[in-house]
Enzyme design. Structure first.
Site, short mmCIF file in Angstrom:
data_model
loop_
_atom_site.label_atom_id
_atom_site.label_comp_id
_atom_site.label_asym_id
_atom_site.label_seq_id
_atom_site.Cartn_x
_atom_site.Cartn_y
_atom_site.Cartn_z
N GLU A 140 20.66 43.72 -42.50
CA GLU A 140 21.27 43.08 -41.76
C GLU A 140 21.01 41.74 -41.39
O GLU A 140 22.08 40.81 -41.54
CB GLU A 140 21.63 44.06 -40.58
CG GLU A 140 22.53 45.27 -40.81
CD GLU A 140 23.68 45.25 -41.42
OE1 GLU A 140 24.39 44.21 -41.45
OE2 GLU A 140 24.31 46.22 -41.92
N ASP A 182 32.11 42.62 -39.27
CA ASP A 182 31.46 41.44 -40.12
C ASP A 182 32.74 40.65 -40.73
O ASP A 182 34.11 41.17 -40.24
CB ASP A 182 30.50 41.65 -41.24
CG ASP A 182 30.89 42.66 -42.46
OD1 ASP A 182 32.31 42.94 -42.46
OD2 ASP A 182 30.31 42.73 -43.11
N TYR A 191 26.88 41.67 -33.74
CA TYR A 191 27.39 42.78 -34.88
C TYR A 191 25.95 43.25 -35.22
O TYR A 191 26.02 44.45 -35.67
CB TYR A 191 27.64 41.47 -35.93
CG TYR A 191 27.52 42.18 -37.35
CD1 TYR A 191 28.39 42.99 -37.70
CD2 TYR A 191 26.42 41.67 -38.09
CE1 TYR A 191 28.30 43.75 -39.00
CE2 TYR A 191 26.39 42.58 -39.37
CZ TYR A 191 27.16 43.50 -39.57
OH TYR A 191 27.08 44.19 -40.94
#
Length: 360
Positions: free
Chosen positions: A48, A149, A131
């Site tokens: 990520e 996202d 996020y």
């Protein structure tokens, strides 16, 4: 359809999407197959961080190289900063690499090598924002979390025909994403939304005919899917200019380490002068008395907030006129192994492409 109070038929979104994902999930090195136990949180977190503002295609090889060299968070935490920065070279947004190390060391020193398993705990880690915390909580730990996202933004903007432009619409899109996120399989749902946006609900020419959510999509019904999400006009980026100093000796070139704080912090690079609105010429040249040759043209690179144009000047010296404590000599024929950031790798390529150009 109200975008604030979604129509009851939107409860069908998660089941339809998860069914599609079970059959069409992308195979990625950091993922477990749909419906299987969560993968190692370290691999989820690492992927990520790498994927922030970077494509899956660009990240795959970096992810595999990192996890081979540093297979767990403890190994990464123990790594030398310079090694990690060099391994990150070319992936861009280098503050991520510095935060990566800071986060790994925090997990080891303050959490016994185990990542916090909820958003609140994850948000306290260096370099972890809303996020990333939601993605790791949902994908690695099975927590219900709202993961949004750019791909998810686009899917949700079209599902609910949100015409308010980005970035103003972000909070509204986040709230709508929350309304369709299921309690069960939240991690699979998040990845399914990302896959849908990446492969079907694409920015241009979305494949609405084969989209599993087409019948529920307000933008598809209105015939304006490709126009969404709307975006505010981009402001022109300012241009900064600078000079790269190529200092060559006995088949080697002089490299320095950029300051730890600031753009490209901690990375190997060629010496440069200041980056200013006007070309600085030879300002801050490391060899004041050198006879510099100028390479025609310039190297251009675009950062998040500005574009950079760098001229290249070079000199060849016989003896070490440079304080070797401030840098290192690197073999020119091995410059590709120096881990230079993209802008300096472009400069090296330009120099090597030119051939013989130095007069010294």
């Amino acid at each position: 359809m109200s975008v604030d109070m979604p129509d009851p038929h939107t409860v069908q979104i998660a089941p339809l999407l998860l069914d599609w994902y079970d059959r069409n999930a992308r195979i990625l090195p950091w993922r477990s197959p749909p419906g299987t136990p969560a993968p190692d949180p370290y691999r989820v977190w690492l992927s990520e961080i790498m994927l922030q503002q970077t494509t899956v295609a660009a990240v795959k090889s970096y992810f595999e190289a990192f996890t081979t060299r540093w297979p767990d968070v403890a190994a990464l935490a123990a790594a030398y900063d310079a090694d990690v920065m060099s391994a990150w070279a070319g992936l861009g947004y280098y503050a991520r690499a510095r935060n990566l190390l800071a986060c790994a060391r925090t997990v080891v020193s303050q959490h016994g090598g185990n990542f916090p398993d909820d958003e609140a705990g994850l948000l306290k880690l260096p370099g972890v924002g809303r996020y990333t915390a939601a993605a790791v909580a949902a994908i690695a730990f099975g927590r219900r979390a709202t993961v949004m996202d750019a791909n998810v933004e686009r899917v949700v903007a079209r599902l609910f025909a949100v015409t308010e432009p980005l970035p103003e619409a972000k909070n509204r899109l986040y709230a709508l994403t929350d309304t369709i996120t299921p309690d069960a399989r939240a991690g699979d749902f998040a990845q399914a939304m990302m896959d849908l946006g990446a492969t079907i609900c694409t920015p241009k020419a979305p494949k609405c005919l084969i989209c599993p959510l087409s019948a529920l999509c307000a933008a598809q019904a209105a015939g304006n899917a490709e126009a969404l999400p709307a975006k505010a006009p981009k402001k022109a980026k300012p241009v900064r200019r600078g000079t790269i100093f190529w200092i060559e000796r006995d088949g080697h070139v002089w490299l320095v380490r950029r300051p730890d704080k600031g753009l490209l912090g901690g990375m190997r690079a060629f010496p440069t002068g200041p980056w200013t609105s006007e070309a600085p010429g030879l300002a801050a040249a490391p060899l004041a008395a050198a006879g510099w040759s100028e390479l025609p043209g310039h190297v251009r690179h675009v950062f998040t907030h500005f574009a950079l144009e760098l001229s290249i000047v070079g000199t060849r010296i016989e003896n070490s006129c440079v304080d070797q404590g401030a840098g290192e000599w690197w073999r020119i024929d091995a410059i590709g192994t120096a881990g230079l950031p993209t802008v300096f790798a472009k400069a090296a390529h330009r120099v090597l492409e030119e051939g013989e150009w130095l007069t010294g």
